[in-house]
Motif scaffolding. Structure first.
Motif, PDB file in Angstrom:
ATOM      1  N   ARG A  83       7.566  -9.302   4.144  1.00  0.00           N
ATOM      2  CA  ARG A  83       7.253 -10.324   3.136  1.00  0.00           C
ATOM      3  C   ARG A  83       6.007  -9.913   2.337  1.00  0.00           C
ATOM      4  N   GLU A  84       4.986  -9.422   3.039  1.00  0.00           N
ATOM      5  CA  GLU A  84       3.756  -9.015   2.359  1.00  0.00           C
ATOM      6  C   GLU A  84       4.008  -7.845   1.406  1.00  0.00           C
ATOM      7  N   ILE A  85       4.833  -6.903   1.820  1.00  0.00           N
ATOM      8  CA  ILE A  85       5.170  -5.777   0.941  1.00  0.00           C
ATOM      9  C   ILE A  85       5.917  -6.288  -0.280  1.00  0.00           C
ATOM     10  N   ARG A  86       6.939  -7.140  -0.069  1.00  0.00           N
ATOM     11  CA  ARG A  86       7.712  -7.682  -1.200  1.00  0.00           C
ATOM     12  C   ARG A  86       6.806  -8.414  -2.177  1.00  0.00           C
ATOM     13  N   ARG A  87       5.923  -9.245  -1.663  1.00  0.00           N
ATOM     14  CA  ARG A  87       5.026  -9.995  -2.552  1.00  0.00           C
ATOM     15  C   ARG A  87       4.062  -9.067  -3.292  1.00  0.00           C
ATOM     16  N   ALA A  88       3.560  -8.053  -2.611  1.00  0.00           N
ATOM     17  CA  ALA A  88       2.641  -7.106  -3.253  1.00  0.00           C
ATOM     18  C   ALA A  88       3.349  -6.335  -4.368  1.00  0.00           C
ATOM     19  N   LEU A  89       4.611  -6.029  -4.176  1.00  0.00           N
ATOM     20  CA  LEU A  89       5.361  -5.275  -5.183  1.00  0.00           C
ATOM     21  C   LEU A  89       5.628  -6.095  -6.441  1.00  0.00           C
ATOM     22  N   LYS A  90       5.533  -7.400  -6.330  1.00  0.00           N
ATOM     23  CA  LYS A  90       5.758  -8.270  -7.487  1.00  0.00           C
ATOM     24  C   LYS A  90       4.714  -8.011  -8.574  1.00  0.00           C
ATOM     25  N   SER A  91       3.524  -7.648  -8.147  1.00  0.00           N
ATOM     26  CA  SER A  91       2.446  -7.409  -9.114  1.00  0.00           C
ATOM     27  C   SER A  91       1.939  -5.972  -9.033  1.00  0.00           C
ATOM     28  N   ALA A  92       2.830  -5.049  -8.664  1.00  0.00           N
ATOM     29  CA  ALA A  92       2.430  -3.641  -8.544  1.00  0.00           C
ATOM     30  C   ALA A  92       2.022  -3.093  -9.903  1.00  0.00           C
ATOM     31  N   SER A  93       1.130  -2.126  -9.868  1.00  0.00           N
ATOM     32  CA  SER A  93       0.630  -1.529 -11.104  1.00  0.00           C
ATOM     33  C   SER A  93       1.754  -0.819 -11.845  1.00  0.00           C
ATOM     34  N   GLY A  94       1.482  -0.432 -13.072  1.00  0.00           N
ATOM     35  CA  GLY A  94       2.459   0.200 -13.936  1.00  0.00           C
ATOM     36  C   GLY A  94       2.741   1.650 -13.630  1.00  0.00           C
ATOM     37  N   LEU A  95       2.380   2.132 -12.463  1.00  0.00           N
ATOM     38  CA  LEU A  95       2.608   3.522 -12.114  1.00  0.00           C
ATOM     39  C   LEU A  95       4.098   3.858 -12.068  1.00  0.00           C
ATOM     40  N   ILE A  96       4.896   2.955 -11.513  1.00  0.00           N
ATOM     41  CA  ILE A  96       6.340   3.153 -11.384  1.00  0.00           C
ATOM     42  C   ILE A  96       7.031   2.418 -12.531  1.00  0.00           C
ATOM     43  N   GLU A  97       8.080   3.022 -13.047  1.00  0.00           N
ATOM     44  CA  GLU A  97       8.869   2.397 -14.121  1.00  0.00           C
ATOM     45  C   GLU A  97       9.315   1.008 -13.641  1.00  0.00           C
ATOM     46  N   PRO A  98       9.150  -0.038 -14.468  1.00  0.00           N
ATOM     47  CA  PRO A  98       9.414  -1.415 -14.030  1.00  0.00           C
ATOM     48  C   PRO A  98      10.800  -1.639 -13.429  1.00  0.00           C
ATOM     49  N   GLY A  99      11.837  -1.062 -13.996  1.00  0.00           N
ATOM     50  CA  GLY A  99      13.184  -1.247 -13.457  1.00  0.00           C
ATOM     51  C   GLY A  99      13.320  -0.656 -12.065  1.00  0.00           C
ATOM     52  N   ALA A 100      12.762   0.526 -11.867  1.00  0.00           N
ATOM     53  CA  ALA A 100      12.819   1.184 -10.563  1.00  0.00           C
ATOM     54  C   ALA A 100      11.991   0.398  -9.549  1.00  0.00           C
TER      55      ALA A 100
END
Length: 176
Positions: A83-100
């Protein structure tokens, strides 16, 4: 003549299907998130208590403690970290292409859901080994008593509006 493959049985126990139905009821998802975030509620445990209430089973705080102890290791090792990983990924930085990044987040969400289903299967199997608690006068009284027992065990106050929303949805589903 064409042959139709037999339909696979739905995955999950009756408890899992009960939980899916309750979670999809209007207002329940938001109430669960509030209970989880503000009071540390394990929604799977809460739903287990409500499922037992639907069977007219009332549990005491000591029963809630015993059940919680049984699943705490899995919850703390698998469910909460995912759950913590999923929530953190919601606001992940722009390093990875948004769709991916969103596709990856969706996969993590699927793993989180599977971890929750496995926790619920454990709870269901626990209830099959011996009836928990004692017989209740009514489904409604069991639901209120089971939530009160959980709140008493947790020592943290549950947001009353969230409890009311879940009990209201539970009552509507049970009345069907």
């Amino acid at each position: 003549m064409s042959q139709v493959a037999p339909k696979a049985p739905p995955q999950g126990s009756p408890f899992w299907h009960f939980s899916l139905g309750l979670y999809r009821a209007p207002g329940v998802a938001d109430a669960c998130i509030q209970l989880q975030d503000e009071a540390g509620v394990d929604v799977n445990l809460l739903f287990f208590l409500l499922w037992n209430a639907s069977l007219k089973r009332q549990l005491a705080s000591t029963d809630v403690r015993a059940v919680d102890t049984t699943v705490a290791g899995w919850r703390n090792t698998a469910v909460i970290p995912l759950r913590e990983i999923r929530r953190a990924l919601k606001s992940a930085s722009g390093l990875i292409e948004p769709g991916a990044a969103e596709l990856f987040r969706t996969r993590v969400k699927g793993l989180e859901l599977e971890a929750e289903r496995l926790q619920q299967e454990t709870l269901f199997n626990l209830s099959r080994s011996a009836p928990l608690g004692e017989s209740a006068v009514s489904v409604e009284s069991a639901a209120r008593a089971n939530i009160a027992a959980y709140e008493n065990y947790s020592t943290r106050s549950f947001p009353q509006g969230s409890v009311d929303a879940i009990l209201d949805a539970f009552g509507k589903l049970h009345a069907r």
